[in-house]
Design a protein around this motif. Structure first.
Motif, mmCIF file in Angstrom:
data_model
loop_
_atom_site.group_PDB
_atom_site.id
_atom_site.type_symbol
_atom_site.label_atom_id
_atom_site.label_comp_id
_atom_site.label_asym_id
_atom_site.label_seq_id
_atom_site.Cartn_x
_atom_site.Cartn_y
_atom_site.Cartn_z
ATOM 1 N N TRP A 104 0.801 -1.286 -0.017
ATOM 2 C CA TRP A 104 -0.083 -0.141 0.221
ATOM 3 C C TRP A 104 0.818 1.411 -0.015
ATOM 4 O O TRP A 104 0.331 2.350 -0.310
ATOM 5 N N TYR A 105 2.444 1.218 0.419
ATOM 6 C CA TYR A 105 2.947 2.383 0.478
ATOM 7 C C TYR A 105 4.266 2.338 -0.368
ATOM 8 O O TYR A 105 4.795 1.249 -0.662
ATOM 9 N N VAL A 106 4.499 3.474 -0.539
ATOM 10 C CA VAL A 106 5.923 3.631 -1.455
ATOM 11 C C VAL A 106 7.042 3.312 -0.446
ATOM 12 O O VAL A 106 7.899 2.521 -1.102
ATOM 13 N N GLU A 107 7.216 3.529 0.634
ATOM 14 C CA GLU A 107 8.226 3.481 1.643
ATOM 15 C C GLU A 107 7.482 2.899 2.830
ATOM 16 O O GLU A 107 7.351 3.718 3.596
ATOM 17 N N PRO A 108 7.225 1.481 2.721
ATOM 18 C CA PRO A 108 6.256 0.921 4.137
ATOM 19 C C PRO A 108 7.196 1.122 5.303
ATOM 20 O O PRO A 108 8.430 0.699 5.481
ATOM 21 N N ARG A 109 6.676 1.356 6.346
ATOM 22 C CA ARG A 109 7.229 0.974 7.596
ATOM 23 C C ARG A 109 6.086 0.458 8.667
ATOM 24 O O ARG A 109 5.047 0.593 8.341
ATOM 25 N N VAL A 110 6.692 -0.304 9.424
ATOM 26 C CA VAL A 110 5.725 -0.991 10.533
ATOM 27 C C VAL A 110 5.979 -0.855 12.117
ATOM 28 O O VAL A 110 7.301 -0.746 12.426
ATOM 29 N N ILE A 111 5.139 -0.696 12.738
ATOM 30 C CA ILE A 111 5.264 -0.584 14.074
ATOM 31 C C ILE A 111 4.726 -1.849 14.910
ATOM 32 O O ILE A 111 3.387 -2.035 14.451
ATOM 33 N N GLN A 112 5.262 -2.389 15.707
ATOM 34 C CA GLN A 112 4.751 -3.566 16.386
ATOM 35 C C GLN A 112 4.503 -3.206 18.054
ATOM 36 O O GLN A 112 5.372 -2.795 18.758
ATOM 37 N N ILE A 113 3.383 -3.713 18.491
ATOM 38 C CA ILE A 113 2.991 -3.233 20.013
ATOM 39 C C ILE A 113 2.300 -4.719 20.421
ATOM 40 O O ILE A 113 1.241 -5.036 19.844
ATOM 41 N N GLY A 114 2.550 -5.142 21.456
ATOM 42 C CA GLY A 114 1.919 -6.312 22.141
ATOM 43 C C GLY A 114 0.493 -5.953 22.563
ATOM 44 O O GLY A 114 0.210 -4.724 23.234
ATOM 45 N N TRP A 115 -0.372 -6.771 22.439
ATOM 46 C CA TRP A 115 -1.940 -6.519 22.592
ATOM 47 C C TRP A 115 -2.091 -6.275 24.268
ATOM 48 O O TRP A 115 -3.105 -5.711 24.449
ATOM 49 N N ASP A 116 -1.309 -6.850 24.752
ATOM 50 C CA ASP A 116 -1.467 -6.691 26.448
ATOM 51 C C ASP A 116 -1.156 -5.269 26.759
ATOM 52 O O ASP A 116 -1.509 -4.988 27.875
ATOM 53 N N GLU A 117 -0.471 -4.508 26.159
ATOM 54 C CA GLU A 117 -0.232 -3.199 26.148
ATOM 55 C C GLU A 117 -1.488 -2.267 26.256
ATOM 56 O O GLU A 117 -1.684 -1.069 26.890
ATOM 57 N N PHE A 118 -2.572 -2.619 25.748
ATOM 58 C CA PHE A 118 -3.940 -2.056 25.481
ATOM 59 C C PHE A 118 -4.992 -2.633 26.415
ATOM 60 O O PHE A 118 -5.129 -3.763 26.737
ATOM 61 N N ASP A 119 -5.588 -1.526 27.176
ATOM 62 C CA ASP A 119 -6.703 -1.954 28.000
ATOM 63 C C ASP A 119 -7.800 -2.601 26.950
ATOM 64 O O ASP A 119 -8.119 -2.078 25.937
ATOM 65 N N ASP A 120 -8.656 -3.613 27.644
ATOM 66 C CA ASP A 120 -9.432 -4.220 26.816
ATOM 67 C C ASP A 120 -10.618 -3.410 26.246
ATOM 68 O O ASP A 120 -11.378 -3.707 25.409
ATOM 69 N N ARG A 121 -11.067 -2.364 27.238
ATOM 70 C CA ARG A 121 -11.933 -1.540 26.908
ATOM 71 C C ARG A 121 -11.805 -0.534 25.611
ATOM 72 O O ARG A 121 -12.585 0.496 25.326
ATOM 73 N N SER A 122 -10.572 -0.539 25.140
ATOM 74 C CA SER A 122 -10.083 0.701 24.188
ATOM 75 C C SER A 122 -9.656 0.120 22.830
ATOM 76 O O SER A 122 -9.499 0.754 22.151
ATOM 77 N N ILE A 123 -9.992 -1.348 22.804
ATOM 78 C CA ILE A 123 -9.444 -1.752 21.317
ATOM 79 C C ILE A 123 -10.658 -2.763 20.923
ATOM 80 O O ILE A 123 -11.185 -3.414 21.695
ATOM 81 N N SER A 124 -11.021 -2.785 19.727
ATOM 82 C CA SER A 124 -12.276 -3.686 19.171
ATOM 83 C C SER A 124 -11.384 -4.432 17.823
ATOM 84 O O SER A 124 -10.225 -3.812 17.336
ATOM 85 N N PHE A 125 -11.940 -5.246 17.422
ATOM 86 C CA PHE A 125 -11.402 -6.094 16.239
ATOM 87 C C PHE A 125 -12.830 -6.362 15.290
ATOM 88 O O PHE A 125 -14.004 -6.582 15.262
#
Length: 190
Positions: A104-125
């Motif tokens: 999707w990108y000309v110069e792609p970059r990626v950040i990885q974050i463990g899902w345990d860092e997020f409060d359950d009430r702040s992320i949906s799927f």
């Protein structure tokens, strides 16, 4: 791959999960068109379309209106399940890696974050990108659904990861599990 799913003796699931955010190097991470006034977002999309270099350059003229409507529906569904979104719009990540998104990108970059860092009430799927998940009509049970952390574990146990069974996109519109981040507490560090 940093995503592992293993069954425990009692049928429960243990998961070590990593969320991925793909972005254009020149623009930086967690830039969000939904956070802008509508006209400003349209102008940016217009410039991207003129450049014609990225996946976003192919988006429909009513993309922002559709996006805002779908984000509103996802937010309401998440709240109905106990979610507590701090923002009116989400930032986006994927559950596990999806190499296809680099295209999707000309110069792609990626950040990885463990899902345990997020409060359950702040992320949906959603099982697939929000757009096809909420609009595609094929009768699959995960269409038009927003999931919590606990629920997405069950969905993965039942259907697997789309980026594994649909790597090339030839088996439907779902190419990854999308994560909607409704709070900037964690991503603000990036």
């Amino acid at each position: 791959m940093r995503l592992s799913v293993s069954k425990l003796p009692k049928g429960a699931m243990a998961m070590t999960l990593v969320l991925y955010h793909y972005y254009e190097a020149a623009r930086g991470p967690f830039r969000n068109l939904s956070s802008l006034p509508l006209e400003e977002a349209r102008e940016i999309l217009g410039k991207i379309a003129q450049e014609g270099k990225t996946f976003a350059s192919k988006r429909a003229g009513d993309y922002m209106e559709t996006r805002l409507k779908l984000e509103g529906r996802a937010r309401e569904a998440f709240i109905a399940k106990g979610g507590q979104p701090a923002n009116p719009y989400p930032h986006y990540m994927t559950l596990g890696p999806c190499d296809w998104l680099c295209s999707w990108y000309v110069e792609p970059r990626v950040i990885q974050i463990g899902w345990d860092e997020f409060d359950d009430r702040s992320i949906s799927f959603t099982y697939g990108d929000l757009f096809p998940t909420m609009r595609y009509e094929d009768g699959k049970p995960y269409r038009k659904q927003v999931y919590t952390k606990d629920e997405i574990r069950e969905v993965i146990a039942r259907y697997g990861l789309p980026q594994e069974w649909n790597k090339h996109g030839d088996r439907g519109p779902e190419r990854y599990i999308e994560v909607q981040i409704w709070d900037e507490n964690v991503i603000g560090r990036y």
